[in-house]
Scaffold this motif. Structure first.
Motif, PDB file in Angstrom:
ATOM      1  N   ASP A 160       0.840  -1.205   0.000  1.00 46.66           N
ATOM      2  CA  ASP A 160       0.000   0.000   0.000  1.00 46.66           C
ATOM      3  C   ASP A 160       0.878   1.261   0.000  1.00 46.66           C
ATOM      4  O   ASP A 160       0.658   2.193  -0.774  1.00 46.66           O
ATOM      5  N   HIS A 172      -5.741   2.689  -7.426  1.00 44.32           N
ATOM      6  CA  HIS A 172      -6.625   2.616  -6.250  1.00 44.32           C
ATOM      7  C   HIS A 172      -8.096   2.526  -6.654  1.00 44.32           C
ATOM      8  O   HIS A 172      -8.863   1.765  -6.067  1.00 44.32           O
ATOM      9  N   HIS A 219      -7.047  -4.769   0.343  1.00 44.07           N
ATOM     10  CA  HIS A 219      -6.628  -3.576  -0.397  1.00 44.07           C
ATOM     11  C   HIS A 219      -5.219  -3.763  -1.002  1.00 44.07           C
ATOM     12  O   HIS A 219      -5.009  -3.527  -2.192  1.00 44.07           O
TER      13      HIS A 219
HETATM   14 ZN    ZN Z   1      -3.980   2.460  -0.521  1.00 51.56          ZN
END
Ligand code: ZN
Ligand code: NZQ
Length: 385
Positions: free
Chosen positions: A192, A265, A279
């Motif tokens: 991330d 994203h 995610h």
């Molecule tokens: Zn992110």
């Protein structure tokens, strides 16, 4: 460089054994709702530390905020905030708990249907309950930004909102809290952070050499520290450096005046909303394919990265250098244990490509720094995943 304005109102308290300081950050006359997730804070001792620190405060609790926090769950907390006249929210946990708490803070003061906060991206928020946090997972940067991402079970949607009203008043970051992270979450956080930095870096050049060096410096640091932390999960220095990378990765400081992308994203959020993958998993799959699709637009930045991060020969043609960055980035994700194909997560790519491109078509949205990633491109990107 583009014009910019910047204000970061969050007080950061960073370092080992800093959780006790929470007592000095919240006035004694505040009625606090402490929010948390599925129970990790009870297992790793963070809950005990917080309760000990706040023993002279009035604290109510709301647990059970899920990863990819759900609107339906958060609305139950909004009821408690209203009924109990809560005037301070304390989030203790990962980015999902903090994002959920930002939503609770805004929804408790919102007139009308709170889902509109997400549909309007936060633009019509006029007030929020003040909040602070003890963040236990380095990934989202939520501890120093004004954003949150909320999912809705009933419609399988996942949207972000931003508002200056939900900046945390303070964030306490004790890297020791991350010793207990499952390896999967450590890796998700590294991916991330990597992708946040790339959404801000890998676009087109508007002459921002300092920002570019910062962002590539973050990536080099992250890659080095990632190896250390995976070898030794209780390496304090590595945990601390990773956390600082994550916070800086999305406090928007590094990319002031730069052009930003965020298409990975946007597509990743749809994969999570429809298929439930994490995610970090969604990002590792999508990023290399977005880069392939828009290689020409991103060529200069990708080529510079090949030289500065991956040690490639600067005299190679830019086209080849860009390919090196795409390949080596995918390899890096795989080297830390994050798989990069949809089939690795049992997702049928043609199902995903059809459904997700259709969603962007219905919303009439193009993605990317040039707004030139059309629903047809999204289809192609996902068919390449
Ligand atoms: Zn992110
Ligand atoms: O729920 P608990 O029991 O606390 O367990 C969590 C959860 O199962 C666990 N965990 C967290 N800290 C731990 C721990 N386990 C052991 N030790 C610890 N110290 O980890 C699991 C995942 O937690 P979660 O909060 O969901 O992870 P993360 O921080 O990666 O947050 C992901 C969410 O943030 C959003 C994502 O879309 C996703 O919904 N994002 C938020 C952003 C923002 N606010 O700016 C930007 C990002 O791009 C991202 O979209």
């Amino acid at each position: 460089m583009n014009n910019f304005e910047f204000q970061a109102p969050t007080k950061l308290i960073f370092g080992a054994d800093t959780i006790a300081k929470v007592k000095d950050e919240i006035p004694l006359d505040k009625k606090i709702l402490m929010t948390y997730g599925g129970g990790s804070i009870r297992k790793n001792g963070v809950y005990k530390q917080v309760m000990e620190a706040l023993k002279n405060h009035t604290v109510l609790e709301f647990g059970g905020i899920e990863p990819n926090p759900k609107f339906e769950t958060l609305m139950k907390a909004v009821e408690i905030v209203k009924n109990e006249n809560i005037d301070f929210l304390l989030s203790v946990g990962g980015g999902s708990t903090l994002d959920g708490t930002k939503f609770i803070a805004a929804a408790a003061k919102y007139e009308g249907d709170p889902w509109n906060i997400l549909l309007n991206g936060g633009a019509d928020i006029k007030d929020a309950i003040p909040l602070g946090d003890i963040i236990t997972l380095p990934a989202t940067g939520s501890e120093m930004n004004s954003g949150a991402v909320i999912s809705r079970i009933s419609t399988q949607e996942k949207f972000a909102f931003h508002s200056n009203f939900v900046y945390p008043k303070f964030s306490i970051i004790d890297p020791k809290t991350t010793y207990s992270l499952p390896e999967k979450q450590t890796v998700n956080g590294i991916v991330d952070t990597f992708v946040h930095t790339m959404e801000q870096y890998a676009t087109y050049d508007v002459n921002t050499p300092l920002q570019d060096e910062w962002m590539l410096g973050l990536i080099k640091t992250l890659m080095k520290e990632a190896k250390k932390v995976l070898q030794n999960p209780t390496d304090y220095e590595a945990r601390a450096n990773i956390f600082w990378c994550a916070t800086c990765g999305l406090n928007y400081w590094m990319s002031l005046g730069c052009i930003q992308d965020w298409s990975t994203h946007m597509i990743g959020h749809e994969l999570t909303a429809l298929y439930g993958i994490d995610h970090g998993e969604s990002l590792a799959v999508v990023l290399p394919r977005v880069w392939k699709n828009k290689k020409n637009d991103k060529m200069r930045k990708l080529a510079k990265m090949a030289v500065e991060v991956y040690g490639a020969n600067e005299f190679l043609p830019k086209n080849i250098l860009a390919d090196i960055t795409i390949k080596k980035t995918q390899k890096f994700f795989e080297s830390i244990g994050r798989r990069t194909k949809l089939s690795d997560y049992s997702i049928d790519k043609s199902d995903a490509a059809t459904k997700i491109s259709q969603r962007f078509k219905e919303r009439a949205i193009n993605l990317g720094e040039k707004g030139n990633i059309t629903p047809e491109d999204v289809y192609e990107i996902l068919m390449n995943c």
